[in-house]
Design a protein around this motif. Structure first.
Motif, PDB file in Angstrom:
ATOM      1  N   ASP A 149       0.832  -1.209   0.000  1.00  0.00           N
ATOM      2  CA  ASP A 149       0.000   0.000   0.000  1.00  0.00           C
ATOM      3  C   ASP A 149       0.866   1.259   0.000  1.00  0.00           C
ATOM      4  O   ASP A 149       0.579   2.218  -0.717  1.00  0.00           O
ATOM      5  N   CYS A 150       1.913   1.264   0.787  1.00  0.00           N
ATOM      6  CA  CYS A 150       2.824   2.410   0.825  1.00  0.00           C
ATOM      7  C   CYS A 150       3.452   2.639  -0.544  1.00  0.00           C
ATOM      8  O   CYS A 150       3.544   3.784  -1.018  1.00  0.00           O
ATOM      9  N   LEU A 151       3.861   1.564  -1.186  1.00  0.00           N
ATOM     10  CA  LEU A 151       4.506   1.679  -2.496  1.00  0.00           C
ATOM     11  C   LEU A 151       3.516   2.110  -3.565  1.00  0.00           C
ATOM     12  O   LEU A 151       3.848   2.926  -4.427  1.00  0.00           O
ATOM     13  N   ILE A 152       2.303   1.600  -3.510  1.00  0.00           N
ATOM     14  CA  ILE A 152       1.265   2.027  -4.459  1.00  0.00           C
ATOM     15  C   ILE A 152       1.031   3.525  -4.333  1.00  0.00           C
ATOM     16  O   ILE A 152       1.007   4.254  -5.329  1.00  0.00           O
ATOM     17  N   GLU A 153       0.876   3.995  -3.115  1.00  0.00           N
ATOM     18  CA  GLU A 153       0.607   5.423  -2.898  1.00  0.00           C
ATOM     19  C   GLU A 153       1.775   6.286  -3.356  1.00  0.00           C
ATOM     20  O   GLU A 153       1.602   7.298  -4.023  1.00  0.00           O
ATOM     21  N   THR A 161       4.163   5.535  -5.568  1.00  0.00           N
ATOM     22  CA  THR A 161       4.326   5.435  -7.012  1.00  0.00           C
ATOM     23  C   THR A 161       3.287   6.299  -7.727  1.00  0.00           C
ATOM     24  O   THR A 161       3.608   6.994  -8.698  1.00  0.00           O
ATOM     25  N   ALA A 162       2.068   6.273  -7.231  1.00  0.00           N
ATOM     26  CA  ALA A 162       1.017   7.110  -7.813  1.00  0.00           C
ATOM     27  C   ALA A 162       1.351   8.588  -7.632  1.00  0.00           C
ATOM     28  O   ALA A 162       1.196   9.394  -8.565  1.00  0.00           O
ATOM     29  N   ALA A 163       1.829   8.964  -6.457  1.00  0.00           N
ATOM     30  CA  ALA A 163       2.209  10.364  -6.210  1.00  0.00           C
ATOM     31  C   ALA A 163       3.341  10.786  -7.143  1.00  0.00           C
ATOM     32  O   ALA A 163       3.320  11.887  -7.704  1.00  0.00           O
ATOM     33  N   ALA A 164       4.313   9.912  -7.342  1.00  0.00           N
ATOM     34  CA  ALA A 164       5.436  10.230  -8.233  1.00  0.00           C
ATOM     35  C   ALA A 164       4.977  10.377  -9.678  1.00  0.00           C
ATOM     36  O   ALA A 164       5.595  11.109 -10.459  1.00  0.00           O
ATOM     37  N   ALA A 165       3.892   9.711 -10.022  1.00  0.00           N
ATOM     38  CA  ALA A 165       3.339   9.809 -11.377  1.00  0.00           C
ATOM     39  C   ALA A 165       2.481  11.063 -11.548  1.00  0.00           C
ATOM     40  O   ALA A 165       1.979  11.324 -12.635  1.00  0.00           O
ATOM     41  N   GLY A 166       2.325  11.828 -10.468  1.00  0.00           N
ATOM     42  CA  GLY A 166       1.573  13.074 -10.545  1.00  0.00           C
ATOM     43  C   GLY A 166       0.136  12.989 -10.067  1.00  0.00           C
ATOM     44  O   GLY A 166      -0.620  13.952 -10.204  1.00  0.00           O
ATOM     45  N   CYS A 167      -0.239  11.855  -9.488  1.00  0.00           N
ATOM     46  CA  CYS A 167      -1.611  11.717  -8.991  1.00  0.00           C
ATOM     47  C   CYS A 167      -1.796  12.595  -7.757  1.00  0.00           C
ATOM     48  O   CYS A 167      -0.947  12.601  -6.872  1.00  0.00           O
ATOM     49  N   GLU A 168      -2.910  13.311  -7.713  1.00  0.00           N
ATOM     50  CA  GLU A 168      -3.172  14.163  -6.557  1.00  0.00           C
ATOM     51  C   GLU A 168      -3.613  13.358  -5.345  1.00  0.00           C
ATOM     52  O   GLU A 168      -3.456  13.804  -4.206  1.00  0.00           O
ATOM     53  N   LYS A 169      -4.142  12.154  -5.571  1.00  0.00           N
ATOM     54  CA  LYS A 169      -4.500  11.252  -4.486  1.00  0.00           C
ATOM     55  C   LYS A 169      -4.652   9.853  -5.056  1.00  0.00           C
ATOM     56  O   LYS A 169      -4.790   9.670  -6.261  1.00  0.00           O
ATOM     57  N   THR A 170      -4.611   8.875  -4.159  1.00  0.00           N
ATOM     58  CA  THR A 170      -4.805   7.476  -4.536  1.00  0.00           C
ATOM     59  C   THR A 170      -6.019   6.970  -3.777  1.00  0.00           C
ATOM     60  O   THR A 170      -6.035   6.987  -2.544  1.00  0.00           O
ATOM     61  N   MET A 171      -7.012   6.541  -4.523  1.00  0.00           N
ATOM     62  CA  MET A 171      -8.275   6.114  -3.935  1.00  0.00           C
ATOM     63  C   MET A 171      -8.209   4.637  -3.540  1.00  0.00           C
ATOM     64  O   MET A 171      -7.574   3.832  -4.228  1.00  0.00           O
ATOM     65  N   THR A 172      -8.877   4.309  -2.442  1.00  0.00           N
ATOM     66  CA  THR A 172      -8.919   2.928  -1.959  1.00  0.00           C
ATOM     67  C   THR A 172     -10.234   2.676  -1.233  1.00  0.00           C
ATOM     68  O   THR A 172     -10.893   3.619  -0.781  1.00  0.00           O
ATOM     69  N   PHE A 173     -10.611   1.410  -1.145  1.00  0.00           N
ATOM     70  CA  PHE A 173     -11.730   0.998  -0.306  1.00  0.00           C
ATOM     71  C   PHE A 173     -11.229   0.469   1.034  1.00  0.00           C
ATOM     72  O   PHE A 173     -12.008   0.157   1.914  1.00  0.00           O
ATOM     73  N   GLU A 174      -9.926   0.363   1.179  1.00  0.00           N
ATOM     74  CA  GLU A 174      -9.320  -0.206   2.378  1.00  0.00           C
ATOM     75  C   GLU A 174      -9.056   0.880   3.424  1.00  0.00           C
ATOM     76  O   GLU A 174      -8.235   1.782   3.215  1.00  0.00           O
ATOM     77  N   THR A 175      -9.722   0.773   4.543  1.00  0.00           N
ATOM     78  CA  THR A 175      -9.582   1.761   5.615  1.00  0.00           C
ATOM     79  C   THR A 175      -8.138   1.873   6.095  1.00  0.00           C
ATOM     80  O   THR A 175      -7.632   2.973   6.310  1.00  0.00           O
ATOM     81  N   GLY A 176      -7.461   0.736   6.256  1.00  0.00           N
ATOM     82  CA  GLY A 176      -6.076   0.745   6.727  1.00  0.00           C
ATOM     83  C   GLY A 176      -5.145   1.481   5.780  1.00  0.00           C
ATOM     84  O   GLY A 176      -4.250   2.205   6.211  1.00  0.00           O
ATOM     85  N   ALA A 177      -5.342   1.300   4.470  1.00  0.00           N
ATOM     86  CA  ALA A 177      -4.502   1.986   3.479  1.00  0.00           C
ATOM     87  C   ALA A 177      -4.737   3.491   3.527  1.00  0.00           C
ATOM     88  O   ALA A 177      -3.803   4.283   3.362  1.00  0.00           O
ATOM     89  N   ALA A 178      -5.981   3.887   3.767  1.00  0.00           N
ATOM     90  CA  ALA A 178      -6.272   5.315   3.872  1.00  0.00           C
ATOM     91  C   ALA A 178      -5.699   5.895   5.159  1.00  0.00           C
ATOM     92  O   ALA A 178      -5.125   6.983   5.150  1.00  0.00           O
ATOM     93  N   LYS A 179      -5.821   5.166   6.227  1.00  0.00           N
ATOM     94  CA  LYS A 179      -5.369   5.655   7.528  1.00  0.00           C
ATOM     95  C   LYS A 179      -3.849   5.659   7.678  1.00  0.00           C
ATOM     96  O   LYS A 179      -3.280   6.575   8.253  1.00  0.00           O
ATOM     97  N   HIS A 180      -3.178   4.609   7.134  1.00  0.00           N
ATOM     98  CA  HIS A 180      -1.760   4.432   7.415  1.00  0.00           C
ATOM     99  C   HIS A 180      -0.824   4.610   6.234  1.00  0.00           C
ATOM    100  O   HIS A 180       0.380   4.797   6.435  1.00  0.00           O
ATOM    101  N   ALA A 181      -1.355   4.539   5.002  1.00  0.00           N
ATOM    102  CA  ALA A 181      -0.468   4.627   3.827  1.00  0.00           C
ATOM    103  C   ALA A 181      -0.673   5.894   3.017  1.00  0.00           C
ATOM    104  O   ALA A 181      -0.067   6.053   1.970  1.00  0.00           O
ATOM    105  N   GLY A 182      -1.545   6.771   3.491  1.00  0.00           N
ATOM    106  CA  GLY A 182      -1.718   8.054   2.818  1.00  0.00           C
ATOM    107  C   GLY A 182      -2.703   8.057   1.667  1.00  0.00           C
ATOM    108  O   GLY A 182      -2.781   9.029   0.918  1.00  0.00           O
ATOM    109  N   MET A 183      -3.458   6.999   1.511  1.00  0.00           N
ATOM    110  CA  MET A 183      -4.463   6.962   0.447  1.00  0.00           C
ATOM    111  C   MET A 183      -5.732   7.669   0.904  1.00  0.00           C
ATOM    112  O   MET A 183      -5.869   8.020   2.071  1.00  0.00           O
ATOM    113  N   THR A 184      -6.654   7.838  -0.030  1.00  0.00           N
ATOM    114  CA  THR A 184      -7.929   8.469   0.266  1.00  0.00           C
ATOM    115  C   THR A 184      -9.030   7.423   0.181  1.00  0.00           C
ATOM    116  O   THR A 184      -9.132   6.703  -0.816  1.00  0.00           O
ATOM    117  N   LEU A 185      -9.831   7.350   1.220  1.00  0.00           N
ATOM    118  CA  LEU A 185     -10.915   6.373   1.281  1.00  0.00           C
ATOM    119  C   LEU A 185     -12.014   6.752   0.328  1.00  0.00           C
ATOM    120  O   LEU A 185     -12.529   7.876   0.360  1.00  0.00           O
TER     121      LEU A 185
END
Length: 131
Positions: free
Chosen positions: A99-103, A105-129
């Motif tokens: 999850d950390c690497l996905i977030e 990598t997406a940020a490095a590609a210019g994504c303003e946020k990385t969407m997820t359905f996983e609460t843990g990824a949003a809470k701990h890896a910087g993604m957006t629920l």
């Protein structure tokens, strides 16, 4: 440069199969900065998964293995900057490394946020629920 598959990395880190561990050690220890080994990002994610799920290594032990790979001049990591950033988040908290690497990598590609359905990824890896 030569590519290194997950199973070579696992054998080197875990030293659990005498024949394959010896071959992996000989290969990795023969690398030089001029003739380096390349670890694709997929192999790195697989390595973390195998160390966690198959060998039951702790987060700290996995973080140490990743740190060693990041610091080894004879090994080139695919997306090294994003891997280092993901490693810092993983090491400092409770987020899943993938999850950390996905977030990152997406940020490095210019994504303003990385969407997820996983609460843990949003809470701990910087993604957006996604709701």
């Amino acid at each position: 440069m030569i590519g290194l598959d997950t199973n070579v990395l696992v054998r080197y880190v875990m030293q659990d199969d005498p024949k394959q561990a010896e071959k992996a050690s000989r290969l990795i220890e023969s690398l030089t900065p001029e003739s380096s080994g390349f670890v694709p990002v997929v192999a790195l994610v697989e390595l973390v998964w195998v160390l966690s799920s198959c060998y039951d290594l702790t987060r700290e032990q996995i973080a140490q293995a990743l740190d060693a790979l990041l610091r080894t001049k004879e090994i080139v990591l695919d997306r090294a900057e994003q891997v280092a950033q993901a490693w810092r988040t993983f090491h400092a908290g409770t987020a899943d490394f993938a999850d950390c690497l996905i977030e990152r990598t997406a940020a490095a590609a210019g994504c303003e946020k990385t969407m997820t359905f996983e609460t843990g990824a949003a809470k701990h890896a910087g993604m957006t629920l996604s709701r």
